[in-house]
Design a protein around this motif. Structure first.
Motif, PDB file in Angstrom:
ATOM      1  N   GLN A  72       0.602  -5.280   1.711  1.00  0.00           N
ATOM      2  CA  GLN A  72       0.743  -6.624   2.015  1.00  0.00           C
ATOM      3  C   GLN A  72       0.751  -6.925   3.380  1.00  0.00           C
ATOM      4  OE1 GLN A  72       1.235  -9.308   0.074  1.00  0.00           O
ATOM      5  NE2 GLN A  72       1.951 -10.919   1.615  1.00  0.00           N
ATOM      6  N   ILE A  73       1.330  -6.092   4.107  1.00  0.00           N
ATOM      7  CA  ILE A  73       1.488  -6.036   5.583  1.00  0.00           C
ATOM      8  C   ILE A  73      -0.068  -6.346   6.343  1.00  0.00           C
ATOM      9  CG2 ILE A  73       1.844  -4.878   7.783  1.00  0.00           C
ATOM     10  CD1 ILE A  73       4.488  -3.713   6.317  1.00  0.00           C
ATOM     11  N   ILE A  74      -0.952  -5.326   5.813  1.00  0.00           N
ATOM     12  CA  ILE A  74      -2.183  -5.260   6.225  1.00  0.00           C
ATOM     13  C   ILE A  74      -3.009  -6.700   5.893  1.00  0.00           C
ATOM     14  CG2 ILE A  74      -4.586  -4.323   5.937  1.00  0.00           C
ATOM     15  CD1 ILE A  74      -3.053  -1.650   5.347  1.00  0.00           C
ATOM     16  N   LYS A  75      -2.741  -7.250   4.769  1.00  0.00           N
ATOM     17  CA  LYS A  75      -3.278  -8.495   4.553  1.00  0.00           C
ATOM     18  C   LYS A  75      -2.647  -9.537   5.490  1.00  0.00           C
ATOM     19  CE  LYS A  75      -3.686  -8.125  -0.482  1.00  0.00           C
ATOM     20  NZ  LYS A  75      -3.109  -8.319  -1.781  1.00  0.00           N
ATOM     21  N   GLN A  76      -1.483  -9.415   5.770  1.00  0.00           N
ATOM     22  CA  GLN A  76      -0.945 -10.558   6.591  1.00  0.00           C
ATOM     23  C   GLN A  76      -1.270 -10.647   7.982  1.00  0.00           C
ATOM     24  OE1 GLN A  76       0.590 -13.124   5.808  1.00  0.00           O
ATOM     25  NE2 GLN A  76       1.679 -12.958   3.767  1.00  0.00           N
ATOM     26  N   VAL A  77      -1.609  -9.125   8.538  1.00  0.00           N
ATOM     27  CA  VAL A  77      -2.074  -8.869   9.869  1.00  0.00           C
ATOM     28  C   VAL A  77      -3.622  -9.337   9.834  1.00  0.00           C
ATOM     29  CG1 VAL A  77      -2.783  -6.895  11.416  1.00  0.00           C
ATOM     30  CG2 VAL A  77      -0.613  -6.765  10.351  1.00  0.00           C
ATOM     31  N   LYS A  78      -4.417  -9.037   8.723  1.00  0.00           N
ATOM     32  CA  LYS A  78      -5.830  -9.494   9.091  1.00  0.00           C
ATOM     33  C   LYS A  78      -5.842 -10.933   9.118  1.00  0.00           C
ATOM     34  CE  LYS A  78      -8.187  -5.723   6.662  1.00  0.00           C
ATOM     35  NZ  LYS A  78      -8.582  -5.133   5.337  1.00  0.00           N
ATOM     36  N   LYS A  79      -4.862 -11.734   8.425  1.00  0.00           N
ATOM     37  CA  LYS A  79      -4.926 -13.259   8.529  1.00  0.00           C
ATOM     38  C   LYS A  79      -4.723 -13.698   9.813  1.00  0.00           C
ATOM     39  CE  LYS A  79      -2.283 -15.279   5.868  1.00  0.00           C
ATOM     40  NZ  LYS A  79      -1.441 -16.071   4.633  1.00  0.00           N
ATOM     41  N   GLN A  80      -4.273 -13.088  10.961  1.00  0.00           N
ATOM     42  CA  GLN A  80      -3.991 -13.613  12.318  1.00  0.00           C
ATOM     43  C   GLN A  80      -5.234 -13.989  12.810  1.00  0.00           C
ATOM     44  OE1 GLN A  80      -0.547 -13.823  13.520  1.00  0.00           O
ATOM     45  NE2 GLN A  80      -0.036 -13.641  11.615  1.00  0.00           N
ATOM     46  N   GLU A  81      -5.186 -15.154  13.552  1.00  0.00           N
ATOM     47  CA  GLU A  81      -6.468 -15.542  13.991  1.00  0.00           C
ATOM     48  C   GLU A  81      -7.054 -14.659  15.008  1.00  0.00           C
ATOM     49  OE1 GLU A  81      -8.543 -17.775  13.852  1.00  0.00           O
ATOM     50  OE2 GLU A  81      -9.293 -18.581  15.992  1.00  0.00           O
ATOM     51  N   ASP A  82      -5.863 -14.158  15.903  1.00  0.00           N
ATOM     52  CA  ASP A  82      -6.201 -13.104  17.123  1.00  0.00           C
ATOM     53  C   ASP A  82      -6.760 -11.875  16.689  1.00  0.00           C
ATOM     54  OD1 ASP A  82      -6.140 -14.956  19.296  1.00  0.00           O
ATOM     55  OD2 ASP A  82      -3.789 -15.077  19.072  1.00  0.00           O
ATOM     56  N   VAL A  83      -6.323 -11.383  15.614  1.00  0.00           N
ATOM     57  CA  VAL A  83      -6.616  -9.940  14.961  1.00  0.00           C
ATOM     58  C   VAL A  83      -7.964  -9.824  14.747  1.00  0.00           C
ATOM     59  CG1 VAL A  83      -6.156  -8.224  13.395  1.00  0.00           C
ATOM     60  CG2 VAL A  83      -4.418  -9.587  14.377  1.00  0.00           C
ATOM     61  N   LEU A  84      -8.667  -9.048  15.500  1.00  0.00           N
ATOM     62  CA  LEU A  84     -10.214  -8.940  15.136  1.00  0.00           C
ATOM     63  C   LEU A  84     -10.524  -7.759  14.330  1.00  0.00           C
ATOM     64  CD1 LEU A  84     -11.207  -9.278  19.028  1.00  0.00           C
ATOM     65  CD2 LEU A  84     -11.242 -11.053  17.145  1.00  0.00           C
TER      66      LEU A  84
ATOM     67  N   ASP B 302      -6.153 -17.077  -0.512  1.00  0.00           N
ATOM     68  CA  ASP B 302      -5.461 -16.336   0.490  1.00  0.00           C
ATOM     69  C   ASP B 302      -5.359 -15.017  -0.195  1.00  0.00           C
ATOM     70  OD1 ASP B 302      -3.695 -15.151   2.219  1.00  0.00           O
ATOM     71  OD2 ASP B 302      -2.236 -16.783   2.288  1.00  0.00           O
ATOM     72  N   PRO B 303      -5.740 -13.831   0.392  1.00  0.00           N
ATOM     73  CA  PRO B 303      -5.845 -12.528  -0.292  1.00  0.00           C
ATOM     74  C   PRO B 303      -4.247 -12.052  -0.112  1.00  0.00           C
ATOM     75  CG  PRO B 303      -7.221 -12.468   1.869  1.00  0.00           C
ATOM     76  CD  PRO B 303      -6.695 -14.006   1.244  1.00  0.00           C
ATOM     77  N   ALA B 304      -3.321 -12.381   0.882  1.00  0.00           N
ATOM     78  CA  ALA B 304      -2.119 -12.181   1.117  1.00  0.00           C
ATOM     79  C   ALA B 304      -1.229 -12.795  -0.066  1.00  0.00           C
ATOM     80  CB  ALA B 304      -1.781 -12.409   2.391  1.00  0.00           C
ATOM     81  N   GLU B 305      -1.420 -13.580  -0.934  1.00  0.00           N
ATOM     82  CA  GLU B 305      -0.842 -14.325  -1.907  1.00  0.00           C
ATOM     83  C   GLU B 305      -0.893 -13.236  -2.966  1.00  0.00           C
ATOM     84  OE1 GLU B 305       1.511 -16.162  -1.866  1.00  0.00           O
ATOM     85  OE2 GLU B 305       1.398 -16.893   0.072  1.00  0.00           O
ATOM     86  N   VAL B 306      -2.030 -12.827  -3.182  1.00  0.00           N
ATOM     87  CA  VAL B 306      -2.367 -11.959  -4.641  1.00  0.00           C
ATOM     88  C   VAL B 306      -1.441 -10.697  -4.531  1.00  0.00           C
ATOM     89  CG1 VAL B 306      -4.109 -10.574  -5.890  1.00  0.00           C
ATOM     90  CG2 VAL B 306      -4.568 -12.751  -4.990  1.00  0.00           C
ATOM     91  N   SER B 307      -0.541 -10.408  -5.516  1.00  0.00           N
ATOM     92  CA  SER B 307       0.194  -9.569  -5.703  1.00  0.00           C
ATOM     93  C   SER B 307       1.421  -9.521  -4.655  1.00  0.00           C
ATOM     94  CB  SER B 307      -0.411  -7.788  -5.836  1.00  0.00           C
ATOM     95  OG  SER B 307      -1.211  -7.960  -6.715  1.00  0.00           O
ATOM     96  N   LYS B 308       1.703 -10.446  -4.133  1.00  0.00           N
ATOM     97  CA  LYS B 308       2.880 -10.703  -2.988  1.00  0.00           C
ATOM     98  C   LYS B 308       4.268 -10.495  -3.840  1.00  0.00           C
ATOM     99  CE  LYS B 308       4.436 -14.456  -1.282  1.00  0.00           C
ATOM    100  NZ  LYS B 308       4.569 -15.761  -0.427  1.00  0.00           N
ATOM    101  N   LEU B 309       4.378 -11.237  -5.055  1.00  0.00           N
ATOM    102  CA  LEU B 309       5.582 -11.128  -5.741  1.00  0.00           C
ATOM    103  C   LEU B 309       5.449 -10.676  -7.056  1.00  0.00           C
ATOM    104  CD1 LEU B 309       6.398 -14.730  -4.309  1.00  0.00           C
ATOM    105  CD2 LEU B 309       7.867 -12.700  -3.985  1.00  0.00           C
ATOM    106  N   LYS B 310       4.480 -10.972  -7.693  1.00  0.00           N
ATOM    107  CA  LYS B 310       4.090 -10.256  -9.040  1.00  0.00           C
ATOM    108  C   LYS B 310       2.802  -9.701  -9.021  1.00  0.00           C
ATOM    109  CE  LYS B 310       4.505 -11.383 -13.663  1.00  0.00           C
ATOM    110  NZ  LYS B 310       5.732 -10.700 -14.228  1.00  0.00           N
ATOM    111  N   ALA B 311       2.661  -8.501  -9.429  1.00  0.00           N
ATOM    112  CA  ALA B 311       1.530  -7.546  -9.276  1.00  0.00           C
ATOM    113  C   ALA B 311       0.781  -8.368 -10.310  1.00  0.00           C
ATOM    114  CB  ALA B 311       1.782  -6.337  -9.762  1.00  0.00           C
ATOM    115  N   ALA B 312      -0.611  -8.601  -9.651  1.00  0.00           N
ATOM    116  CA  ALA B 312      -1.704  -9.049 -10.563  1.00  0.00           C
ATOM    117  C   ALA B 312      -2.498  -7.978 -11.232  1.00  0.00           C
ATOM    118  CB  ALA B 312      -2.596  -9.975  -9.597  1.00  0.00           C
ATOM    119  N   HIS B 313      -2.850  -7.951 -12.572  1.00  0.00           N
ATOM    120  CA  HIS B 313      -3.654  -7.146 -13.027  1.00  0.00           C
ATOM    121  C   HIS B 313      -5.544  -7.301 -12.706  1.00  0.00           C
ATOM    122  CE1 HIS B 313      -0.349  -7.389 -15.673  1.00  0.00           C
ATOM    123  NE2 HIS B 313      -0.593  -5.998 -15.976  1.00  0.00           N
TER     124      HIS B 313
END
Ligand SMILES: Cc1ncc(C[n+]2csc(CCOP(=O)(O)OP(=O)(O)O)c2C)c(N)n1
Lengths: 103, 562
Positions: A72-84, B302-313
Motif C-alpha cells: 500500500q505504501i509503495i502504491k501511495q508513494v508512486k502516486k505522488q506527482e514529484d516521485v519519478l 487508482d491502484p492504491a485503492e485496490v486491496s486497501k481495505l479489503k483484499a481483492a481476489h
C-alpha cells in the motif's frame, strides 16, 4: 528509543525494507513525502535525501518499518506527482549502514 | 514573442483551458489576478460571500459537468476559508483547480500580514499542489494542474501564487497546450478473463457502482454488464444515478442507511464486484464482516485503492469504462433466477417506504412529490444530515451527475453553493436543494449569490429545528441524552431569504404542499420553501457506526428480521 539488540540492528538497516526514490528536487518535496507517511500512519524509521545530477532531481531513501502495509505504501508513494521512480530493497540499504557508523 | 505579467498569464491560460466561470473573493494578495480577470472577455467571475462558498460553487460546476471547476481566494483567511471545500473535493475525487494569492516571496516565512502556509496546509487535502516561484513556471504549472485534476482519479489541485509572481513580467515564444484528461488503458486481458471466469461461476454476485462510474462516464457499460449477467447492482452514495433507480436489477444504496433488503443480500452474496468504489466505512460497515462469503473483484483507476481495505481476489486497475466494456463480451448470459428471486422476496419483505411514510408532509412523501414534479433533466443537491439520507434513499435518481452531495467529507454547508454551481453550469435547468436548517446556516450567506446571479435554485429547507442526524445518534446510542443538538430559537428562514431579496414561503402545517411545489418549480428564479419536519422523524434503517451491516436498526418490518 530502541533497547533490544535485535531492534538496534534493524534500525541500522540490515533487514528493514528501504525504498529508494528519485524525486523532483524542489523545496516542497520533502514535505510531500513526510506528510504522506504521517498522514497515513506509516512508520518510517530513517530518511536520507541528497540532490543528484545537476540538482534537478534528488534521491531519497526511506527506511520503512511496515510489513503488512508495504504494498500500500509503495502504491501511495508512486502516486505522488514529484516521485519519478521507486525502487524497493527488502534487505536494507548500505546508505543506512554507513550512516550508522557516524552516529 | 508575448509579454505580460504573471496574473495576466494565469487568466490567459485559464481562458485557453476554456474556463468561463470562476468563483471567488478578492483580497490584497490576489488583487493583481482580479485586475487581470477584469479584462477577460470570456470568463465570468462569480462573487461569493465566503471562500468556502466559492470552493463549493466550483465543485458544483465540476460535479454537474465533469469538467474542472475553478476558484480564487486571497492569502491567509481567504485560503483557510476555502480549505474545507478543497478537502471535500479531495475525498469525493472532484476536479477543482484552486488558485490562491500569497504574500510576496520575500515575505514568506516572516509571519507577514495574512500569511499562512497554504502550500503546507493543502498537501494532505489535494491531489497535488504548487507554490509558484517564478512567473514563467506558470506556463507549465497551469496546464499540468488541469491535466492532473481531470486525469486518472480526478481531484483538486491548488496553486499558491505569491503577489510578486503575479506582477512579474514574463516573455515567452509559444503558448503551451492546454491540459486535458489523459485517457488510461483498461485492465489487462489476462486479469479480465480471470474476472469473467469468476463472475460466470458466481451464483450470487452483486455489482457495486461507486462514484468512479460517474467520473469515468461508465454507466452505460455498467448497465451492459448488469443486464448481460443478470447481476443485481447496488450503489454507494457517490454512485447514485449511475443505474436508474427503477432498473429491475437495482438494489439502491448500500451501507449505513441502505434498504434492509440490500444489506441482507450483500451479507449473502458469493461475489462482490466493486467498480469505482472504495469500501468506505459508511458503505461497508465493520469491514471484516462485510460480504463475509464473497470473493472480491475490485475495479479502480487508482491502484492504491485496490486491496486497501479489503483484499481483492482480482484487482482490475484501469479505466473502468474501458474495463467494463472489455469485460461484457466475456460474460455468459445467465438469468440467475434463484438469486434474483431471493432478492425480490427480501425487497418485498423489507420495503424502504410505507404508505404512511409517503404522505406529502412527511420526509419521504415530500421528496417523492418533488421528484414527480421536477423535470427529467433537473439536478438535486443536498446538504448533510437526515434530509440527505432520506433523499438518497427514495429520490429516483436516473442519470449520472443528477445528484450533488458531499459523500466522503460529509460537509454541512455544501448544498447551497454546490446547487448554485450546478445552476450556473446549466442555467436552463432547475436545481432543487434539499437542506436542513442546521446545514443551511453553515453557508446561508450564499443566498445573496443565488439572488445576484438570478438562478433557478429551489431551496427546500426540511426544518426540524435541530441538528437532526446528531440528535438521532444521541437518541439511539447515547441513552437519549439530547445535548447541543436542539436549537433553542425558531428561525424564520423565509424572512431571511426575503431579506436577501429571494422569493420565499413558509409551509404552514396542513398547507397544500403539492400546490406550493408546483408553483415554485413552475416559476423561474431562486426560491426558498421552509417546511416544518417533526424532530422525531428519524432515518431508518440505520447501522450503528462501527457495527456490521447485518446489525440494522429500524425500518419497515424490522421486527420480522431475526
Ligand atoms: C461542517 C460539519 N459540522 C458538523 C457535522 C456533523 N453533523 C452531521 S449531520 C449534522 C446535523 C445536520 O443538521 P441539519 O442540516 O439540520 O440536517 P438534519 O439532520 O436535521 O436533516 C451534524 C451537526 C458535519 N457533518 N459537518
Amino acid at each position: 528509543m530502541r533497547n533490544s539488540a535485535n531492534n538496534t540492528i534493524k534500525a541500522q538497516g540490515k533487514d528493514m525494507t528501504v525504498l529508494e526514490l528519485t524525486v523532483n528536487n524542489h523545496p516542497g518535496v520533502m514535505s510531500h513525502i513526510c506528510n504522506l507517511f504521517s498522514r497515513r500512519a506509516y512508520n518510517v524509521e530513517g530518511i536520507v535525501c541528497i540532490p543528484i545530477g545537476k540538482g534537478e532531481t534528488s534521491r531519497m531513501w526511506l527506511q520503512v518499518n511496515e510489513e503488512v502495509k508495504l504494498e500500500q505504501i509503495i502504491k501511495q508513494v508512486k502516486k505522488q506527482e514529484d516521485v519519478l521512480e521507486v525502487e524497493r530493497h527488502d534487505s536494507g540499504h548500505e546508505v543506512f549502514l554507513r550512516l550508522a557508523s557516524v552516529v | 514573442m508575448q509579454t505580460m505579467n504573471g496574473a495576466q498569464l494565469i487568466i490567459k491560460l485559464l481562458e485557453r483551458q476554456s474556463i468561463d466561470k470562476i468563483a471567488g473573493i478578492p483580497g490584497g494578495a490576489n488583487l493583481p489576478l482580479y485586475d487581470a480577470l477584469c479584462e477577460s472577455q470570456t470568463i465570468r467571475h462569480i462573487l461569493c460571500r465566503h471562500e468556502q462558498g466559492a470552493g463549493f460553487l466550483a465543485q458544483g460546476i465540476a460535479r454537474a459537468t465533469g469538467g474542472a471547476g475553478v476558484c480564487f481566494a486571497t492569502s491567509g483567511p481567504g485560503a483557510t476559508n476555502i480549505l474545507t471545500a478543497i478537502a471535500d473535493a479531495y475525498l469525493d475525487s472532484i476536479p477543482v483547480v484552486c488558485i490562491t494569492g500569497q504574500v510576496p516571496a520575500s515575505l514568506i516565512g516572516t509571519d507577514a500580514f495574512q500569511e499562512v502556509d497554504t502550500y503546507g496546509m493543502t498537501i494532505p487535502i489535494t491531489k497535488h499542489n504548487y507554490l509558484v516561484r517564478k512567473a514563467e513556471d506558470l506556463l507549465h504549472i497551469i496546464p499540468r494542474a488541469f491535466e492532473l485534476a481531470l486525469s486518472g482519479r480526478p481531484g483538486p489541485v491548488l496553486i499558491d501564487v505569491p503577489k510578486d509572481v503575479q506582477v512579474a513580467e514574463v516573455s515567452f515564444e509559444k503558448w503551451p497546450t492546454p491540459g486535458s484528461r489523459q485517457e488510461q488503458p483498461p485492465a489487462d486481458m489476462e486479469r479480465l478473463r480471470a474476472a469473467a471466469d469468476m463472475i460466470n461461476r458466481a451464483k450470487r454476485p452483486v455489482l457495486c457502482l461507486g462514484g468512479g462510474i460517474i467520473h469515468a462516464g461508465a454507466s452505460e457499460e455498467a448497465k451492459g454488464l448488469i443486464e448481460r449477467g443478470s447481476i443485481p447492482a447496488t450503489m454507494t452514495l457517490m454512485g447514485l444515478g449511475s443505474l436508474p433507480a427503477d432498473h429491475y436489477l437495482s438494489m439502491g444504496m448500500l451501507g449505513m442507511h441502505a434498504a434492509r433488503s440490500t444489506n441482507i443480500a450483500l451479507q449473502d452474496c458469493d461475489l462482490f464486484i466493486a467498480a469505482g468504489a472504495r469500501f468506505d466505512d459508511r458503505a461497508t460497515g465493520k469491514i471484516v464482516e462485510f460480504c463475509p462469503e464473497a470473493n472480491v473483484i475490485h475495479m479502480d483507476i487508482d491502484p492504491a485503492e485496490v486491496s486497501k481495505l479489503k483484499a481483492a481476489h482480482i484487482g482490475l486497475v484501469g479505466d473502468v469504462k474501458q474495463t467494463l466494456g472489455k469485460l461484457i463480451p466475456l460474460i455468459t448470459p445467465n438469468e440467475r433466477e434463484i438469486w434474483r428471486n431471493q432478492i425480490e422476496v427480501l425487497q418485498e419483505t423489507y420495503p424502504m417506504t410505507s404508505p404512511e411514510a409517503t404522505v406529502p408532509d412527511k420526509p419521504y412523501g415530500l421528496i417523492l412529490k418533488v421528484a414527480e414534479l421536477l423535470d427529467e433533466d433537473g439536478f438535486v443537491a443536498t446538504d448533510v444530515g437526515k434530509h440527505q439520507m432520506w433523499t438518497a434513499q427514495v429520490f429516483p435518481f436516473n442519470r449520472p451527475r443528477q445528484l450533488l452531495t458531499s459523500g466522503g467529507l460529509g460537509t454541512m454547508g455544501f448544498g447551497l453553493p454546490a446547487a448554485i454551481g450546478a445552476s450556473l453550469a446549466y442555467p436552463d435547468k432547475t436545481v432543487v436543494l434539499f437542506t436542513g436548517d442546521g446545514s443551511l446556516q453553515m453557508n446561508i450567506q450564499e443566498l445573496a449569490t443565488a439572488v445576484e446571479q438570478d438562478l433557478n435554485v429551489k431551496i427546500i429547507v426540511m426544518n426540524n429545528n435541530s441538528l437532526g442526524l446528531v440528535r438521532q445518534q444521541q437518541n439511539l446510542f447515547y441513552q437519549k441524552q439530547i445535548f447541543a443538538s436542539d436549537f433553542q430559537i425558531d428561525i424564520d428562514f423565509a424572512a431571511i431569504a426575503k431579506g436577501f431579496g429571494m422569493k420565499a414561503y413558509n409551509a404552514e402545517p396542513g398547507c397544500d404542499l403539492d400546490q406550493l411545489f408546483e408553483k415554485v418549480l413552475g416559476q423561474p428564479g431562486p426560491c426558498l420553501i421552509n417546511i416544518p419536519i417533526a424532530k422525531e422523524e428519524e432515518v431508518y434503517p440505520m447501522v450503528p457506526p462501527g457495527a456490521s451491516n447485518s446489525e440494522m436498526l429500524g425500518g419497515c418490518n424490522a421486527e420480522q428480521c431475526k
